[in-house]
Scaffold this motif. Structure first.
Motif, PDB file in Angstrom:
ATOM      1  N   GLU A  99       0.844  -1.205   0.000  1.00 12.24           N
ATOM      2  CA  GLU A  99       0.000   0.000   0.000  1.00 12.24           C
ATOM      3  C   GLU A  99       0.877   1.251   0.000  1.00 12.24           C
ATOM      4  N   ALA A 100       1.960   1.213   0.762  1.00 11.04           N
ATOM      5  CA  ALA A 100       2.881   2.356   0.805  1.00 11.04           C
ATOM      6  C   ALA A 100       3.564   2.560  -0.547  1.00 11.04           C
ATOM      7  N   VAL A 101       3.946   1.457  -1.188  1.00 10.53           N
ATOM      8  CA  VAL A 101       4.550   1.551  -2.520  1.00 10.53           C
ATOM      9  C   VAL A 101       3.558   2.160  -3.508  1.00 10.53           C
ATOM     10  N   LYS A 102       2.304   1.771  -3.394  1.00  7.16           N
ATOM     11  CA  LYS A 102       1.261   2.330  -4.260  1.00  7.16           C
ATOM     12  C   LYS A 102       1.149   3.845  -4.075  1.00  7.16           C
ATOM     13  N   ILE A 103       1.232   4.309  -2.828  1.00  2.00           N
ATOM     14  CA  ILE A 103       1.173   5.742  -2.543  1.00  2.00           C
ATOM     15  C   ILE A 103       2.359   6.471  -3.173  1.00  2.00           C
ATOM     16  N   LEU A 104       3.538   5.835  -3.080  1.00  3.74           N
ATOM     17  CA  LEU A 104       4.759   6.459  -3.608  1.00  3.74           C
ATOM     18  C   LEU A 104       4.856   6.383  -5.131  1.00  3.74           C
ATOM     19  N   LYS A 105       4.023   5.545  -5.732  1.00  2.01           N
ATOM     20  CA  LYS A 105       4.079   5.331  -7.181  1.00  2.01           C
ATOM     21  C   LYS A 105       3.986   6.640  -7.955  1.00  2.01           C
ATOM     22  N   GLN A 106       3.125   7.519  -7.526  1.00  2.50           N
ATOM     23  CA  GLN A 106       2.901   8.785  -8.241  1.00  2.50           C
ATOM     24  C   GLN A 106       4.146   9.674  -8.237  1.00  2.50           C
ATOM     25  N   LYS A 107       5.069   9.441  -7.314  1.00  2.00           N
ATOM     26  CA  LYS A 107       6.276  10.252  -7.229  1.00  2.00           C
ATOM     27  C   LYS A 107       7.398   9.697  -8.093  1.00  2.00           C
ATOM     28  N   ASN A 108       7.206   8.481  -8.612  1.00  2.00           N
ATOM     29  CA  ASN A 108       8.152   7.864  -9.542  1.00  2.00           C
ATOM     30  C   ASN A 108       9.593   7.892  -9.019  1.00  2.00           C
ATOM     31  N   LEU A 109       9.746   7.497  -7.756  1.00  2.00           N
ATOM     32  CA  LEU A 109      11.073   7.456  -7.140  1.00  2.00           C
ATOM     33  C   LEU A 109      11.840   6.227  -7.606  1.00  2.00           C
ATOM     34  N   GLU A 110      13.155   6.333  -7.594  1.00  2.00           N
ATOM     35  CA  GLU A 110      14.011   5.218  -7.998  1.00  2.00           C
ATOM     36  C   GLU A 110      14.357   4.367  -6.769  1.00  2.00           C
ATOM     37  N   SER A 127      13.119   4.391  12.624  1.00  3.98           N
ATOM     38  CA  SER A 127      11.940   5.258  12.544  1.00  3.98           C
ATOM     39  C   SER A 127      10.720   4.371  12.690  1.00  3.98           C
ATOM     40  N   PHE A 128       9.854   4.700  13.627  1.00  6.71           N
ATOM     41  CA  PHE A 128       8.649   3.919  13.851  1.00  6.71           C
ATOM     42  C   PHE A 128       7.501   4.459  13.000  1.00  6.71           C
ATOM     43  N   PHE A 129       6.632   3.542  12.573  1.00  4.15           N
ATOM     44  CA  PHE A 129       5.449   3.943  11.819  1.00  4.15           C
ATOM     45  C   PHE A 129       4.239   3.163  12.324  1.00  4.15           C
ATOM     46  N   ASP A 130       3.083   3.731  12.120  1.00 11.14           N
ATOM     47  CA  ASP A 130       1.820   3.113  12.502  1.00 11.14           C
ATOM     48  C   ASP A 130       1.590   1.894  11.599  1.00 11.14           C
ATOM     49  N   PRO A 131       1.498   0.681  12.156  1.00  9.62           N
ATOM     50  CA  PRO A 131       1.342  -0.518  11.317  1.00  9.62           C
ATOM     51  C   PRO A 131      -0.011  -0.604  10.604  1.00  9.62           C
ATOM     52  N   ASN A 132      -0.882   0.351  10.879  1.00 11.84           N
ATOM     53  CA  ASN A 132      -2.180   0.394  10.195  1.00 11.84           C
ATOM     54  C   ASN A 132      -2.310   1.618   9.290  1.00 11.84           C
ATOM     55  N   ASN A 133      -1.191   2.287   9.032  1.00 20.31           N
ATOM     56  CA  ASN A 133      -1.230   3.533   8.270  1.00 20.31           C
ATOM     57  C   ASN A 133      -0.168   3.500   7.178  1.00 20.31           C
ATOM     58  N   ALA A 137       0.236   5.465   4.660  1.00 25.39           N
ATOM     59  CA  ALA A 137       0.765   6.802   4.353  1.00 25.39           C
ATOM     60  C   ALA A 137       1.930   7.143   5.283  1.00 25.39           C
ATOM     61  N   ASP A 138       1.827   6.717   6.523  1.00 26.46           N
ATOM     62  CA  ASP A 138       2.900   6.963   7.487  1.00 26.46           C
ATOM     63  C   ASP A 138       4.176   6.234   7.048  1.00 26.46           C
ATOM     64  N   LEU A 139       4.037   4.976   6.650  1.00 25.32           N
ATOM     65  CA  LEU A 139       5.194   4.224   6.170  1.00 25.32           C
ATOM     66  C   LEU A 139       5.748   4.843   4.892  1.00 25.32           C
ATOM     67  N   ALA A 140       4.877   5.229   3.974  1.00 25.13           N
ATOM     68  CA  ALA A 140       5.324   5.831   2.717  1.00 25.13           C
ATOM     69  C   ALA A 140       6.159   7.080   2.975  1.00 25.13           C
ATOM     70  N   GLU A 141       5.734   7.872   3.944  1.00 27.79           N
ATOM     71  CA  GLU A 141       6.485   9.092   4.295  1.00 27.79           C
ATOM     72  C   GLU A 141       7.876   8.748   4.799  1.00 27.79           C
ATOM     73  N   LYS A 142       7.964   7.702   5.636  1.00 30.64           N
ATOM     74  CA  LYS A 142       9.263   7.293   6.179  1.00 30.64           C
ATOM     75  C   LYS A 142      10.150   6.705   5.069  1.00 30.64           C
ATOM     76  N   MET A 143       9.564   5.944   4.153  1.00 31.30           N
ATOM     77  CA  MET A 143      10.325   5.384   3.036  1.00 31.30           C
ATOM     78  C   MET A 143      10.892   6.492   2.151  1.00 31.30           C
TER      79      MET A 143
END
Length: 380
Positions: A226-237, A332-338, A340-346
């Motif tokens: 889900e986090a990767v899906k959120i980051l998809k729009q940013k097209n990061l390497e 860095s800790f992230f909410d295991p049910n969020n 978007a939180d993980l995507a931000e940390k990634m």
């Protein structure tokens, strides 16, 4: 001549729960850090040869292997063992071979003749996350701690204070002895692994995160996707590589559904499912990663986190009590049910590599060795 303490360790190698095998390996390696006069004599009780090479490689000087599987004996031995077991209600052959041993880790009715019995319960997931189990599975998992809690002479080993809190909550009024023993990982030498060859073989591109967990649903791989899906729009390497056995007997569709989600959301550019890898290869890949991701919803004491501490790697870690207990640096800790939180940390790790606080993990292993001596042979 030194009179050595003697300890039997039951060893069951299984790729379906490799952490259980590594636990015994880590115990032997921790004992190997002790001064020679303090090293106990170890009797490894195993069935067959699976996984034995992991223990052979340690070169522990005071170790014996005993095959407990009567099916591997000559016919006459097998016959005599069965007859004696029926008459005396115990395996006489094993009783003779283990007659001088007073301590066994992970004993059962087969070894009831050994005086001091120690049992390990890695966590109480079935109590905290009952939705992940059938009623029958939950009952089966709870059978051991329930039985041990009523035996005054038994000792229950737990890997964290979080697990101790659960035991107090779900098994109040227990009469067994309880010891908390935080294990440490002792990693093999993997420097011979050809990193470039492995990345080409597995189609891995740098930079990448690594998520090393068996594909069980409580490991929460779906949140990472889900986090990767959120980051998809940013097209990061970057990539996320997943390692581990891709089967959950409690949910046979779990891994397949992850594959479907990856395909339907066109995430293949950023995701690699590498399957169960040789331990040395897995560690080599971890060494070259930009960070571990450990998204688990529940743990007893995470082997992945201990590996990361050994390797001085940064960890994006699910914010659950046991993880707070286990790690407080390079994390860095992230909410295991969020997601978007993980995507931000990634994204933070991809854009700006975090500073690493380097520590000598060898001291953790030495402490573990001393704690083992204290747990099995001394007051606690």
């Amino acid at each position: 001549m030194v009179r050595r303490n003697k300890l039997a360790l039951t060893y069951h190698y299984s790729e379906n729960w490799i952490a259980g095998s590594y636990y015994i390996v880590n115990i032997v390696k921790a004992f190997n850090t002790l001064p020679d006069e303090e090293k106990p004599e170890l009797f490894i009780l195993l069935k067959g040869q699976d996984g034995k090479q992991l223990l052979d490689q340690i070169r522990y000087p005071y170790i014996r292997f005993l095959n407990t599987n009567s099916g591997d004996d000559f016919f006459i031995n097998k016959f005599l063992r069965k007859v004696c077991s029926r008459i005396f209600k115990t395996d006489v052959f094993l009783k003779v071979k283990l007659s001088k041993i007073d301590h066994i880790f992970e004993g059962d009715s087969q070894y009831s003749f050994i005086k001091n019995q120690y049992y390990w319960v890695h966590d109480f997931q079935e109590c905290r996350l009952p939705a992940f189990f059938t009623a029958e599975e939950a009952t089966d998992r709870s059978a051991l701690p329930k039985r041990i809690s009523k035996i005054k002479e038994a000792t229950l080993i737990l890997s964290s204070y979080d697990a101790l809190n659960d035991f107090n909550t779900f098994f109040p009024g227990y009469v067994c002895k309880v010891k908390t023993l935080r294990f440490a990982s002792s990693l093999p030498d993997f420097t011979f692994v050809n990193f470039k060859a492995q990345t080409e073989k597995l189609d891995i591109k740098t930079p990448y995160f690594i998520c090393s967990n068996q594909f069980w649903q409580h490991k929460n791989h779906s949140l990472v996707l889900e986090a990767v899906k959120i980051l998809k729009q940013k097209n990061l390497e970057y990539q996320v590589i997943f390692t581990g056995k891709n089967y959950d007997h409690r949910n046979s569709e779990y891994f397949h559904n992850l594959e479907i989600f990856t395909k339907e959301n066109n995430l293949n550019q950023w995701v690699r499912f590498c399957g169960f890898l040789d331990r040395n290869v897995q560690l080599c890949l971890a060494e070259h990663s930009i960070s571990y991701i450990q998204p688990s919803l529940f743990e007893g004491w995470s082997t992945t986190v201990e590996d990361a501490k050994y390797l001085n790697k940064y960890v994006l870690l699910s914010d659950i009590p046991v993880h707070r207990e286990q790690l407080n640096y390079n994390v860095s800790f992230f909410d295991p049910n969020n997601a978007a939180d993980l995507a931000e940390k990634m994204e933070m790790v991809i854009i700006s590599s975090p500073l690493i606080e380097r520590r000598d993990y060898a001291e953790n292993i030495k402490i573990f060795g001393r704690d083992l001596l204290k747990a099995f042979f001394g007051s606690y």
